[in-house]
Structure formats: structure tokens, C-alpha cells
Scaffold this motif. Structure first.
Motif, PDB file in Angstrom:
ATOM      1  N   ASP A  59      99.050 -22.643 120.530  1.00 23.91           N
ATOM      2  CA  ASP A  59      99.379 -22.438 119.118  1.00 23.91           C
ATOM      3  C   ASP A  59      98.174 -22.650 118.210  1.00 23.91           C
ATOM      4  N   TYR A  60      97.012 -22.963 118.804  1.00 24.65           N
ATOM      5  CA  TYR A  60      95.797 -23.236 118.014  1.00 24.65           C
ATOM      6  C   TYR A  60      94.597 -23.010 118.925  1.00 24.65           C
TER       7      TYR A  60
ATOM      8  N   ARG B 215     100.614 -24.103 114.367  1.00 19.85           N
ATOM      9  CA  ARG B 215     101.131 -25.426 114.726  1.00 19.85           C
ATOM     10  C   ARG B 215     102.226 -25.911 113.776  1.00 19.85           C
TER      11      ARG B 215
ATOM     12  N   THR C  27     100.513 -27.727 122.936  1.00 24.43           N
ATOM     13  CA  THR C  27     101.392 -26.721 122.337  1.00 24.43           C
ATOM     14  C   THR C  27     102.849 -27.025 122.673  1.00 24.43           C
TER      15      THR C  27
ATOM     16  N   ARG D 212     104.806 -29.562 120.694  1.00 18.49           N
ATOM     17  CA  ARG D 212     105.270 -29.192 119.352  1.00 18.49           C
ATOM     18  C   ARG D 212     106.494 -28.277 119.390  1.00 18.49           C
TER      19      ARG D 212
END
Length: 267
Positions: free
Chosen positions: A128-129, A197, A226, A229
Motif C-alpha cells: 500500500d506504500y 495507507r 500492508t 492495515r
């Protein structure tokens, strides 16, 4: 071979698609390729699963056999990327798709699950990042004195897992030699700027995460961060795979297909 190609027009752009002509009365899987590449990456998986699921893979604009954006432009941010993917899905007439992707495609499925009505997603080598690409490298990807195919050959090779066969390694490296500089620059620009995120808790659909642990750019630690989260998805399955790497859908399509089949049968 069961795979057949066809064109559709999306937002005025000719987009090349392939399907394995799987069953029409079940789940439909939409397949998203890695940065700079095209839909041939899914051929093995499409053939392995052809009797179970209809799978449709396509070349994003300026990739493979698809046309670029007007003026020979490319997509360079994940929001526009996600919008275009969903426009393709709508043009195909697919309802409640299962969307799978690897690398750049493995990232974007998280954004799509946050913003669009999917049945489930599968992220391969995604996170996600991913602020992992040096800005100087991004600039040189479309420079008149740099050949991106050769300058990125060793970089891609180092991402392949140690257990990958030579035949599949050759195919992955041929993909590097087939890349277009401006296209790869756009892809890695949006990959470098990818950060969803703050919305991961909005994903409620089932999520399968498949991750080759030999990957040096999308690491197992990034996958686990990831996953931490994904606090509200109704079904989360994590399948780490040792000795394989960044191009897991090509490196070990048999195992990925097995995990994907197991996951879909729980939906």
C-alpha cells in the motif's frame, strides 16, 4: 491453446485484451500486469485455470498491443490508473469482478478495492506504500542517451527468485527488452507515488496476498505491513512463497493458481 485476443475501445483508446474462454456461469477474474509489461504474463495461469474460471487480461494504455493516450501520453498516477482499469471492466460488462495484479498491478488492486465494487482482490508482490524508486532513475528512463531495456536488465534480473527456471527467467528478461521508456517511466512514477495507507481500513472485500519472498523491491516486510492495515476485510489470506520473487505470476504460476483457486472457492 484456449487463449483468444480481441480489442475493445475504452475512453476512445484501443485496448488489447485476452481471455481463456473459461466458464460463463461463474466468477470472472480481471488480470493486471506488472510495470512496463503486458498481458502475456498471465498465459500460464490462464491455461491452468481455464476449466474453472473465465480470466481476462489486458494491456494498459501504451503497453503491449494497446494504444497510448492521445498525443502519445501515458498514465503516471495511481488514481487515473485505477479509473482506467475500472473503465475497462465496465466496457467488458463484468459485474462483481475478482481483480488480481502483480507488482504495480498488485498495488493498484488495493486502491480499486477502496474505490470500486469488487467481489475480491488478489495482490501479488504488492503493497500500500512503495516509495522505492530513485528520482534520478525515473528521469533516465526516458532520456535520449539511455537505453532503458539494457539499463534495467540487471535490475529486473536481481528481482527474480532463485528457484525460477531458466525458461521462465528468459521470458521475464525478454519482457524488459520489450519495454518502452516513456511507458516504464510513467508506471514507476505512479508506483513511486503510490500511498493508500490511510484508506486500507475501508477495504471490506476478501483479500488474497501472494508474495514471493526473494523480492528485493517489494519485500515480505512491506507485504506484512500492508496486511497489518487490512483491519476490516471479511476474509484475509496470506501466502508467502520462499525462493521466488517479484514476477511470481510468471515464476511459479502453478502454485499461484492453486492458492487463487483455494481462495475463490471460499467466496
Amino acid at each position: 491453446m484456449a487463449i483468444h485476443g480481441f480489442y475493445i475501445k475504452v475512453n476512445g483508446i484501443k485496448i488489447y485484451c485476452e481471455t481463456n474462454n473459461g466458464p460463463d456461469d461463474g466468477n470472472v477474474i480481471i488480470c493486471l500486469h506488472t510495470a512496463g509489461r503486458e498481458n502475456r504474463q498471465y498465459h500460464d495461469m490462464m491455461e491452468i485455470l481455464q476449466d474453472k474460471y473465465k480470466m481476462i487480461s489486458f494491456d494498459m494504455p501504451a503497453h503491449g498491443k494497446s494504444w497510448p493516450l492521445p498525443g502519445n501520453k501515458v498514465i503516471n498516477n495511481y488514481v487515473d490508473y485505477g479509473k482506467f482499469v475500472w473503465s475497462v471492466i465496465e466496457e467488458l460488462g463484468v459485474k462483481d469482478p475478482i481483480v488480481i495484479g502483480c507488482s504495480m498491478g498488485g498495488n493498484i488492486v488495493y486502491h480499486i478495492a477502496q474505490e470500486y465494487p469488487v467481489k475480491a482482490i488478489c495482490s501479488m508482490q504488492g503493497a500500500d506504500y512503495t516509495p522505492t524508486i530513485n528520482e534520478d532513475i525515473l528521469e533516465l528512463l526516458n532520456h535520449p542517451y539511455v537505453n532503458p531495456q539494457h539499463s534495467h536488465l540487471e535490475f529486473s534480473e536481481c528481482l527474480i527468485g532463485k528457484a525460477t527456471t531458466q525458461e521462465r527467467k528468459d521470458f521475464i528478461l525478454w519482457g524488459v527488452l520489450s519495454e518502452i521508456g516513456i511507458t516504464k517511466q510513467g508506471d514507476l512514477t505512479q508506483y513511486n507515488g503510490f500511498d493508500v495507507r490511510d484508506k486500507m481500513d475501508q477495504i471490506k472485500c476478501p483479500v488474497l496476498v501472494v508474495h514471493g519472498l526473494d523480492d528485493k523491491i517489494a519485500t515480505g516486510e512491506m507485504a506484512e505491513q500492508t496486511i497489518s492495515r487490512l483491519t476490516n476485510c471479511e476474509n484475509l489470506v496470506y501466502k508467502p512463497i520462499p525462493d521466488y520473487g517479484h514476477f511470481i505470476l510468471v515464476e511459479n504460476p502453478e502454485l499461484v493458481s492453486e492458492y487463487l483457486d483455494e481462495f475463490i472457492r471460499t467466496l
